[in-house]
Structures are given as structure tokens and as C-alpha cells.
Scaffold this motif. Structure first.
Motif, PDB file in Angstrom:
ATOM      1  N   ASP A  94       0.831  -1.208   0.000  1.00 39.81           N
ATOM      2  CA  ASP A  94       0.000   0.000   0.000  1.00 39.81           C
ATOM      3  C   ASP A  94       0.869   1.263   0.000  1.00 39.81           C
ATOM      4  O   ASP A  94       0.397   2.335   0.331  1.00 39.81           O
ATOM      5  N   ALA A  96       2.596   3.044   1.779  1.00 41.42           N
ATOM      6  CA  ALA A  96       2.931   3.644   3.079  1.00 41.42           C
ATOM      7  C   ALA A  96       3.700   4.942   2.924  1.00 41.42           C
ATOM      8  O   ALA A  96       4.637   5.217   3.663  1.00 41.42           O
ATOM      9  N   LEU A  97       3.306   5.742   1.925  1.00 38.02           N
ATOM     10  CA  LEU A  97       3.944   7.039   1.727  1.00 38.02           C
ATOM     11  C   LEU A  97       3.131   8.127   2.426  1.00 38.02           C
ATOM     12  O   LEU A  97       2.083   7.850   3.007  1.00 38.02           O
ATOM     13  N   PHE A  98       3.630   9.358   2.329  1.00 34.67           N
ATOM     14  CA  PHE A  98       2.985  10.471   3.018  1.00 34.67           C
ATOM     15  C   PHE A  98       2.417  11.449   1.991  1.00 34.67           C
ATOM     16  O   PHE A  98       3.165  12.193   1.367  1.00 34.67           O
ATOM     17  N   PRO A  99       1.109  11.449   1.816  1.00 31.21           N
ATOM     18  CA  PRO A  99       0.497  12.188   0.695  1.00 31.21           C
ATOM     19  C   PRO A  99       0.746  13.687   0.698  1.00 31.21           C
ATOM     20  O   PRO A  99       0.800  14.290  -0.363  1.00 31.21           O
ATOM     21  N   HIS A 100       0.905  14.305   1.862  1.00 27.54           N
ATOM     22  CA  HIS A 100       1.077  15.756   1.859  1.00 27.54           C
ATOM     23  C   HIS A 100       2.532  16.190   1.852  1.00 27.54           C
ATOM     24  O   HIS A 100       2.824  17.368   1.878  1.00 27.54           O
ATOM     25  N   MET A 101       3.453  15.221   1.821  1.00 30.06           N
ATOM     26  CA  MET A 101       4.859  15.604   1.717  1.00 30.06           C
ATOM     27  C   MET A 101       5.258  15.634   0.246  1.00 30.06           C
ATOM     28  O   MET A 101       4.599  15.052  -0.601  1.00 30.06           O
ATOM     29  N   GLU A 105      10.810  14.633   0.067  1.00 28.69           N
ATOM     30  CA  GLU A 105      10.637  14.357   1.505  1.00 28.69           C
ATOM     31  C   GLU A 105      10.197  12.916   1.725  1.00 28.69           C
ATOM     32  O   GLU A 105      10.574  12.282   2.712  1.00 28.69           O
ATOM     33  N   PHE A 109      12.565  10.091   3.623  1.00 23.76           N
ATOM     34  CA  PHE A 109      11.965  10.149   4.959  1.00 23.76           C
ATOM     35  C   PHE A 109      12.659   9.270   5.988  1.00 23.76           C
ATOM     36  O   PHE A 109      12.813   9.658   7.144  1.00 23.76           O
ATOM     37  N   SER A 143       9.734  18.566  -5.937  1.00 24.04           N
ATOM     38  CA  SER A 143       9.024  19.360  -4.940  1.00 24.04           C
ATOM     39  C   SER A 143       7.513  19.267  -5.109  1.00 24.04           C
ATOM     40  O   SER A 143       6.764  19.984  -4.455  1.00 24.04           O
ATOM     41  N   ALA A 144       7.057  18.365  -5.966  1.00 23.12           N
ATOM     42  CA  ALA A 144       5.610  18.172  -6.115  1.00 23.12           C
ATOM     43  C   ALA A 144       5.077  17.413  -4.910  1.00 23.12           C
ATOM     44  O   ALA A 144       5.710  16.475  -4.449  1.00 23.12           O
ATOM     45  N   PRO A 145       3.920  17.826  -4.368  1.00 24.80           N
ATOM     46  CA  PRO A 145       3.338  17.026  -3.297  1.00 24.80           C
ATOM     47  C   PRO A 145       2.896  15.675  -3.847  1.00 24.80           C
ATOM     48  O   PRO A 145       2.432  15.573  -4.973  1.00 24.80           O
ATOM     49  N   ASP A 148      -0.419  14.850  -5.628  1.00 31.45           N
ATOM     50  CA  ASP A 148      -0.678  15.367  -6.966  1.00 31.45           C
ATOM     51  C   ASP A 148      -0.310  14.349  -8.042  1.00 31.45           C
ATOM     52  O   ASP A 148      -0.598  14.554  -9.207  1.00 31.45           O
ATOM     53  N   ARG A 161      12.407   5.198  -2.561  1.00 35.81           N
ATOM     54  CA  ARG A 161      12.611   5.274  -1.115  1.00 35.81           C
ATOM     55  C   ARG A 161      13.308   4.025  -0.600  1.00 35.81           C
ATOM     56  O   ARG A 161      14.195   4.094   0.252  1.00 35.81           O
TER      57      ARG A 161
ATOM     58  N   ARG B   6       2.554  26.628  -5.585  1.00 37.55           N
ATOM     59  CA  ARG B   6       1.928  25.351  -5.318  1.00 37.55           C
ATOM     60  C   ARG B   6       2.107  24.930  -3.858  1.00 37.55           C
ATOM     61  O   ARG B   6       1.190  24.461  -3.223  1.00 37.55           O
ATOM     62  N   ASP B 202       0.223  12.650   8.780  1.00 42.70           N
ATOM     63  CA  ASP B 202      -0.156  12.405   7.392  1.00 42.70           C
ATOM     64  C   ASP B 202      -0.610  10.975   7.180  1.00 42.70           C
ATOM     65  O   ASP B 202      -1.623  10.703   6.533  1.00 42.70           O
ATOM     66  N   ASN B 203       0.147  10.032   7.692  1.00 44.24           N
ATOM     67  CA  ASN B 203      -0.147   8.617   7.491  1.00 44.24           C
ATOM     68  C   ASN B 203       0.390   7.846   8.696  1.00 44.24           C
ATOM     69  O   ASN B 203       1.518   7.379   8.685  1.00 44.24           O
ATOM     70  N   GLY B 206       1.801   4.410   8.033  1.00 48.10           N
ATOM     71  CA  GLY B 206       3.054   4.505   7.294  1.00 48.10           C
ATOM     72  C   GLY B 206       4.195   4.932   8.207  1.00 48.10           C
ATOM     73  O   GLY B 206       5.298   4.401   8.127  1.00 48.10           O
TER      74      GLY B 206
END
Ligand SMILES: Nc1ncnc2c1ncn2[C@@H]1O[C@H](COP(=O)(O)OP(=O)(O)OP(=O)(O)O)[C@@H](O)[C@H]1O
Ligand SMILES: [Mg+2]
Lengths: 501, 330
Positions: A94, A96-101, A105, A109, A143-145, A148, A161, B6, B202-203, B206
Motif C-alpha cells: 500500500d 505507506a507514503l505520506f500524501p502531503h509531503m 521528503e 523520509f 518538490s511536487a506534493p 498530486d 525510497r 503550489r 499524514d499517514n 506509514g
């Protein structure tokens, strides 16, 4: 390919057991991976593959374990941090990443973990993660979240990662499920390179062709029990499928001609700027039309236009002979279209809701009583009907959908759409992450539906899938339909060559 | 430029709107853009900002805190008693007492949330009521005027007298606020602990799989909130020169709204110091402007509520997406 001697192990497990409530996810399982080896872990959905990975990395503590040995040293209590320090990394199923980073990042991580305060060096983070992506041959906006990005690119981030900290043992839990063919090829190349450098890889995939291609040995698990360890040399997909499920799964061409059946759906000169152009096709009642080609060929975009989720720039469509131009997905559904999307996890199902609720969500208006409220008996009847019809293996209809294995989740998606009694069913990559046994089950259902007169558009990038389950095959490339094939007059290798050429 | 837009969509929008409001006010209300008005605006916002950065950390870590304003009152009351019992103390002891009492109250929240797996909104509503009830019971609702001199002494970090003889001053609380803001920025942006807080919010699953210590993160988030609440309590007494047990009751929701307005995500993983400060200042400037324009104070709440509603409901519109759409069209 193995450079290390055979008696040198990256990982050894003896008699490891893990249960969740009443479910015995792992039952006295032995598992060994040699240094530098590509080892596949195979088994049906829910047989315990991901659980085994979580036990080795300290995410779950096993109930019992006679031995857990990493790189020749027995470890007692293992934690995620210790596992990583020892050189184990994981690409989670799944993600296990961080969607808002941001992408960078996320990739970097794991360096942040720990309670000793350290300063964050963003510039170093960017260069390091850029380097890893370059190794993967991928260009990406660092640098894209993350949220997106489309799912395929998120998968690439998860892979990057895992490669970030020079691990000596890498678990890859279905890393190719949502990758394009060229990305998959590049990943497999990297796996080979890592293996040549002495890194052990444990590879999980339901694409058996891939498994036999990349792995040297395969460990088969069934219902939490070890079936055996086999070399992949001389192994066939059919044999491996049999080991996983316990019975032989035969694949044969089932194509048939339907010259007299009425045309259910017709598209002519359909085009959408930058996505596809000049697409013309016909689907007859009772026909399974296979649509294949590389991911990115415009297949999903075409399906979206057919469902009214986007509009075409030019061309027109006919449904049952009448002009059809849905402005919205709801109007498409009302007119008899159904769409099993490729992104089951986020689009197809409400993960936290019950199996029953997921099944009836698209037909709630049919369940209301005179008072406008939902009739519980009608709902229960409908759910029972479809669960029996499709043979979904569940505990209770009230259980959350997330407790089901991948294959059974997919059957629920199918049930949800069939409940709308469609005339045309679009299946977009319906077997991503679904095991061989469940795949066979799903295609048995598809065949039976076609026999009852449902028109089906089967979108898949697995050549064997369209080959053995459709009546005609359309090949799409760069947004155009380039060729039509009859499964009876072409072989799998021939078709593969045309598509991947 | 697009990258900056952004990553800081909400911040950019807030900054633009705030600037527009400031310009409009400078034209319509002549007193607005004067040094005395702006400095008193800062003095009034300092305590809110200290709370806000604390709350930001909790929101980033995926939690929420309703109890912090009342916690500040509890800290004030206990610190007043403690300080008087040690003969008055001094600023150092004041910070020490208030800071550690605040941290203790924060850790209590964290312990209840983590130890009993109760969601933070339920825990902090409970502690909010418990703190307030106990405080009113023990204080009898009476104000405390008998405070050490150093605590109520006016300390200015900036003074200026204009031609008409009107003084402009910045309180100590503004200086303390600046330190708190910078410290929080360092924590969440420049340390690995901060990155783990974001990850946890965030998660959570995770983060757990990556080896992030969930219990400690919960403790850091609520401990930091507690520390800020303690400091805010200390500074608030310095401004008002007395301890009023129910003075801060109800302030938590204003701060919460301002922080969310600044782009912190309810649900965790997102939020910046810049946005947080802009959010608080946005509300403060609006309030100040309405005041100067002679709008009835009874209308304040309504107008500010409406402004927050508009701002938050439009914050789902993504500037960069709109730009992309434009680019695609052209
Ligand atoms: N956290 C959990 N709580 C309860 N049951 C669980 C949990 N994780 C896994 N299970 C159960 O344990 C069994 C093994 O699950 P696991 O995820 O290891 O399967 P898998 O082999 O990875 O399947 P797939 O191929 O679908 O990914 C399943 O029956 C699953 O429902
Ligand atoms: Mg799995």
C-alpha cells in the motif's frame, strides 16, 4: 546470477506463526533467502505474504518464532528501525507514503526517523533523492506534493525510497502492480543489477510471467502454510498457479463469433486532444472485446469518455442504436453503462464501509420504500444475491471491505456494478493485485455474464488476459487503435511482440 | 514561481487578501496605519499567536486540542499560588513553573489519547471541562490580584513617542511571541522530529512502519502545545496584571479557526508557521478594522465568522490547478 555462496543467507525464518484474531495468517512458516538472490514469494490473496514481510521488519510481532535470522545473526526483538539499520528495506504493497509531503521528503523520509534531534538538510535531501530517481531512469518534479501524482508515479517514489539507503535485503510487495511496461522493465533491470551486487530481493507479484522471469527460486504459501520452495528453472505458469491454489487452472482461447448479435455500443471517430484520436469500435451483445496496449496508450481515457467522466472533442457514440453523449457519469450509469475502474483502492471502494454498503452504493435509489427510506430487507436480499452469485468469500456482510483480500474486494466491485443491471460493462485492468485463482473466478463470471448477453469491454495490459478471455482483441497505441486480432489466429508471443515492439 | 505558489497556495492567498484589507483600511480608517494602532494590535495578538503555533504542532500531528486556553488559566492559577509560596520568585522561575506546568497538562492529554486510544477531540473536550471545573471550584471564581511585582510590571521592548505625544509600545509578550514562533518553526521545519510529526499526522500507519515512535510524537505534539499554553498564560497575566479564572474560556475556538484558516489541515500532515501567523493576523486585523470603522461590537463575531467561512470554503480551490488549466487552454 548469485555471487554469494549458497550457504550464505540474507534471511532465515524457522517456524514463524502470526494470527489476527481468528485468522491464522502465518502457520509455522519457514522461509530462507540467500544473499544476492532474487526470491519470489507467491500465493493467493490473503495467504500471508505481506504479513510475513511485516513480521521480518518488526511491524508485527510474531506469536511464535523459532528463529529469525538476518545476515547470519539471530535477532530476538526486531523493530522497524533495527531492521533498517541491519540493511532491510521494504516497498510496501500500500506504499505507506505520506500524501502531503513532497516527492523528495518521501524518498528521504527514513533518514528522519529516530529521537535524537538532528537538523534537516533539504538541499541534501533533494540531491540524494534526485540521484536515486536518476538510477531508476525517472525524471520527476521533486518538490511536487505526493498526492498530486498518479498512482504509477507514487509507486516509483516508493521504489526510490527503498533504494535510498543501500539495503542488503529488499522486500518488494507487488511493486509492478501499477507500473507501465517500460517502468516495469526498468525496475526488473535494477533488480537484476542489485542482485548482481549481492543484494537479496524478495519479490511479490501476482503476474506469474514476471515472477518466472526475474526470480531464481520461489517460495509458495497457501493459507498461511508453507507449500514448498522451488527453482523457477523449468517451472511453468500453470504449475506455479496450481501450487498456489491447489488446483490446475487451465487457460484456453474461448473466442467465438457473434455475427448476428445486435450491436450494443458503437463509437465513431472519437477523439480527445492529447489523449486519443480517431477511435472507432463496435461491441455486440454477449461479446467480450479485449482492449490492450501499453499503459498510457489512452485506454483508460477512452473508458472515461465512454462513461461521461470527460467529454470527447469530436466523434460520436451510439448506445443500442441511439445517440449517446453522457454529460456526467450518473447519466451514463442510468443509460446502462458500468465501469470497474483500475484504481480499486481509492475509486472503486469505500474502504472503511461494510461489504454490504459497498455492494449497494450504486443502486440505493432502487432500495427505497414508499417513505423514501432504505428498506433493510431489500438491501439484505440484494447483497445476499450478489455475494452468492459471484462467490465472494466473506465473514459477514457487515464486515469492513478492508478486511477482504484483493481478489474478493474486486468481486465486490464487480457486484456493485452488476447490481445496476448494465448493458455494457467496462472492466479496466480488473485483475491488478488479484491472484491467479481469483482471476480465474472473476473471468468465469465475466464469461457467464457475456453468455447472458452482456457486452463487455475488457481493458488490460496483460496479453494473456485478453488472449484467453476475449472474443476479439483491439490493440491501442499512442491514442489510436492500430490493429484488430482474432485470438484464434494469433499466439501470445506474437501478440506480445507486436505490443511491446 | 509556480513551485512556490503550489507549496504555499493558502499562504499566498491569505497574504494577498490580508494586504488588500490593510490597504483598504489605511484608506478608510486613517488611524489604522499608525504606529500606535499597529503596536497595540501586536500586543493584543501576541497571546493568540503563542497559542496558535502550539496548536499548529498538534494539528500537524493529526490531533486537535480544545483544552489549551483553559489550561493556560489553570497554569496561571497554580503558578500564582506556587510563586507566592516561594516568596514571589522572578521571571526565570515564572517561565520554569508555567512552562513545566503547561507541559504536564499537555502530557496528560497525550497520555489519555495514546494510552487509552481515544481520539484527541474527545479527550481534550473532557480535559477542557475538567480543567475549567476544577479551576472554578478551587478558585471560587475569584480573581487574584496579589501577584509578585515582576509579573505585573510593564516591560516594553520598544517605545516611541510621536509629535502629538502619543506613545507606541510593544510589550514583552510580543518579544516572547517572536521567540515562540521561531522556536516552533525550527522544531517543525528544521528538525527530524518535526518531519516525523508531519509523517505521523499524514499517514500514521506509514509512520509506524517506518519506525516512528508514535507515543513520543504524541507527547512532543501535546507537550509543545502545553509549553506554549503555559507561556501564553504567563504573558497574559503580564498584560492584564491579574489572574481572572474565566478570562480565557472560549478563546480556543477563535484560535483554532484562525489556524485552520492559515492552512493547517484538520486530520494532520499539513500546515506552516507562515500560514498560521497569517491566519491569526487576518482575524486580528479584521477585528481591529471593524473596530476603527465604528462597527458595533455585536456584529464582530458575525462578520468574522462569515469571513472565516468564505476563506475556508474557497481554500479548496487550488491556485496552481487554476494556473495549470489556464496553461493547458493556451
Ligand atoms: N491488521 C490485520 N488485522 C486483521 N487481519 C489481518 C490484518 N492483516 C492481515 N490480516 C489477515 O491476514 C491474512 C493474510 O493477509 P496478508 O495481507 O498477509 O495477505 P497477502 O498474502 O499479502 O495477500 P494479497 O496478495 O492480497 O496482498 C488475511 O486473511 C488478512 O485478512
Ligand atoms: Mg499483500
Amino acid at each position: 546470477m548469485t555471487t554469494a555462496p549458497a550457504d550464505q543467507f540474507a534471511l532465515r525464518l524457522h517456524k514463524v506463526s502470526k494470527a489476527f484474531g481468528g485468522v491464522q495468517a502465518l502457520n509455522q512458516v519457514d522461509f530462507e533467502v540467500r544473499a544476492g538472490e532474487v526470491h519470489c514469494l507467491a500465493g493467493e490473496n490473503g495467504c500471508g505474504k505481506s504479513t510475513l514481510i511485516k513480521v521480518v521488519t518488526g511491524v508485527h510481532q510474531p506469536e511464535k518464532a523459532e528463529l529469525i535470522e538476518l545476515f547470519g545473526e539471530a535477532v530476538g526483538q526486531i523493530s522497524p528501525v533495527l531492521a533498517r539499520q541491519l540493511g532491510v528495506s521494504v516497498i510496501w504493497q500500500d506504499l505507506a507514503l505520506f500524501p502531503h509531503m513532497t516527492v523528495a521528503e518521501n524518498i528521504a523520509f527514513d533518514d528522519m526517523v529516530g529521537l535524537r534531534p538532528r537538523s534537516v538538510k533539504y538541499r541534501e535531501m533533494i540531491t540524494r533523492s534526485g540521484d536515486v530517481l536518476a538510477r531508476l531512469g525517472v525524471q520527476m518534479d521533486l518538490s511536487a506534493p505526493l498526492n498530486d501524482l498518479p498512482i504509477a508515479q507514487r509507486q516509483v517514489v516508493a521504489i526510490a525510497r527503498a533504494l535510498m539507503n543501500d539495503a542488503k535485503l529488499i522486500f518488494m510487495d507487488e511493486p509492478t502492480a501499477s507500473l507501465t511496461q517500460s517502468e516495469t522493465d526498468r525496475l526488473l533491470d535494477i533488480v537484476r543489477k542489485l542482485s548482481a551486487d549481492g543484494v537479496a530481493i524478495v519479490f511479490v507479484s501476482h503476474r506469474l510471467a514476471e515472477v518466472l522471469d526475474i526470480a531464481e527460486r520461489v517460495t509458495v504459501v497457501r493459507d498461511g502454510n508453507l507449500v514448498g520452495v522451488y527453482p523457477t528453472e523449468g517451472m511453468t505458469q500453470a504449475r506455479l498457479g496450481e501450487l498456489m491454489t491447489g488446483h490446475l487452472i487451465e487457460n484456453a482461447v474461448v473466442a467465438r463469433d457473434l455475427p448476428d448479435a445486435p450491436v450494443v455500443f458503437e463509437a465513431e471517430g472519437l477523439a480527445r486532444h492529447g489523449e486519443f484520436s480517431d477511435v472507432s469500435l463496435k461491441i455486440r451483445a454477449g461479446e467480450v472485446l479485449g482492449l490492450t496496449g501499453l499503459i498510457g496508450a489512452g485506454r483508460t481515457e477512452l473508458a472515461h469518455v465512454m462513461m461521461g467522466m470527460r467529454s470527447a472533442d469530436s466523434g460520436h457514440m451510439l448506445l443500442n442504436g441511439a445517440a449517446y453523449a453522457p454529460s456526467h457519469i450518473r447519466s451514463a450509469i442510468k443509460q446502462g453503462m458500468a465501469y470497474v475502474s483500475e484504481d480499486r483502492l481509492s475509486l472503486g471502494l469505500l474502504q472503511k464501509q461494510s461489504i454490504a454498503d459497498n455492494t449497494v452504493i450504486s443502486v440505493l435509489h432502487k432500495l427505497t420504500t414508499a417513505t423514501g427510506l432504505i428498506s433493510y430487507t431489500r438491501k439484505a436480499d440484494l447483497v445476499r444475491h450478489w455475494i452468492r452469485e459471484l462467490g465472494v468469500k466473506i465473514g459477514a456482510p457487515e464486515d469492513a471491505i478492508s478486511t477482504l483480500s484483493g481478489g474478493n474486494q474486486q468481486k465486490v466491485v464487480l457486484a456493485k456494478w452488476l447490481a445496476t443491471e448494465p448493458k455494457l460493462l467496462i472492466l479496466d485492468s480488473p485483475t491488478v493485485g488479484v491472484d491467479v485463482g481469483a482471476r480465474a473466478g472473476i473471468f468465469r463470471i465475466v464469461r457467464a455474464l457475456a453468455d447472458e448477453g452482456l457486452a463487455i469491454l475488457l481493458i488490460s495490459d496483460e496479453v494473456t488476459e485478453v488472449m484467453f478471455h476475449s472474443d476479439r482483441i483491439l490493440h491501442m497505441a499512442d491514442g489510436r487503435i492500430v490493429q484488430e486480432y482474432d485470438p484464434r489466429t494469433i499466439t501470445v508471443p506474437q501478440l506480445e511482440e507486436r505490443i511491446y515492439a | 514561481m509556480r513551485n512556490i505558489l503550489r507549496s504555499y497556495t493558502i499562504e499566498t492567498r491569505l497574504a494577498v487578501v490580508l494586504a488588500l484589507i490593510c490597504i483598504a483600511l489605511s484608506v478608510t480608517a486613517p488611524q489604522f496605519a499608525t504606529l500606535p494602532n499597529l503596536s497595540s494590535l501586536m500586543n493584543q495578538s501576541a497571546v493568540n499567536l503563542i497559542w496558535a503555533v502550539g496548536l499548529l504542532v498538534v494539528l500537524i500531528a493529526g490531533g486537535i486540542d480544545i483544552s489549551f486556553a483553559v489550561a493556560s488559566s489553570v497554569v496561571q492559577y497554580l503558578a500564582a499560588k506556587l510563586l507566592m509560596s516561594v516568596g514571589g520568585g522572578n521571571w526565570v522561575l515564572g517561565f520554569l513553573f508555567c512552562g513545566s506546568l503547561g507541559i504536564l497538562l499537555g502530557l496528560l492529554n497525550a497520555w489519555l489519547i495514546h494510552g487509552f486510544r481515544i481520539i484527541s477531540i474527545v479527550v481534550t473536550i473532557a480535559t477542557f471541562n475538567a480543567f475549567f471545573g476544577l479551576l472554578m471550584f478551587f478558585s471560587g471564581g475569584r480573581n487574584i490580584y496579589n501577584l509578585p511585582d515582576w509579573w505585573t510590571a510593564r516591560i516594553f521592548i520598544f517605545e516611541h513617542q510621536n509629535d502629538q505625544g502619543v506613545w507606541s509600545e510593544l510589550n514583552l509578550s510580543v518579544g516572547v511571541m517572536v521567540v515562540c514562533v521561531i522556536a516552533t518553526w525550527v522544531l517543525i521545519r528544521r528538525t527530524n522530529i518535526g518531519r516525523q510529526l508531519y509523517a505521523f499526522g499524514d499517514n500514521p500507519e506509514g509512520a509506524r512502519r517506518a519506525g516512528v515512535n508514535i507515543a513520543v510524537m504524541q507527547g512532543v505534539a501535546f507537550g509543545w502545545m502545553g509549553l506554549m499554553a503555559g507561556i501564553a498564560g504567563l504573558m497574559q497575566v503580564n498584560i492584564f496584571q491579574e489572574v481572572v479564572p474565566n478570562a480565557l474560556y472560549g478563546r480556543e475556538l477563535d484560535v483554532l479557526a484562525a489556524v485552520v484558516l492559515g492552512g493547517a489541515r484538520l486530520g494532520g500532515g499539513k500546515g506552516t508557521i507562515l500560514g498560521c501567523v497569517l491566519g491569526v493576523m487576518f482575524v486580528a486585523v479584521t477585528q481591529n478594522g471593524l473596530n476603527l470603522l465604528g462597527v458595533s461590537p455585536f456584529a464582530f463575531q458575525m462578520i468574522i465568522g462569515a469571513v472565516i467561512l468564505v476563506a475556508i470554503s474557497t481554500s479548496n480551490m487550488d491556485l496552481s490547478q487554476i494556473m495549470r488549466r489556464k496553461e493547458a487552454r493556451s
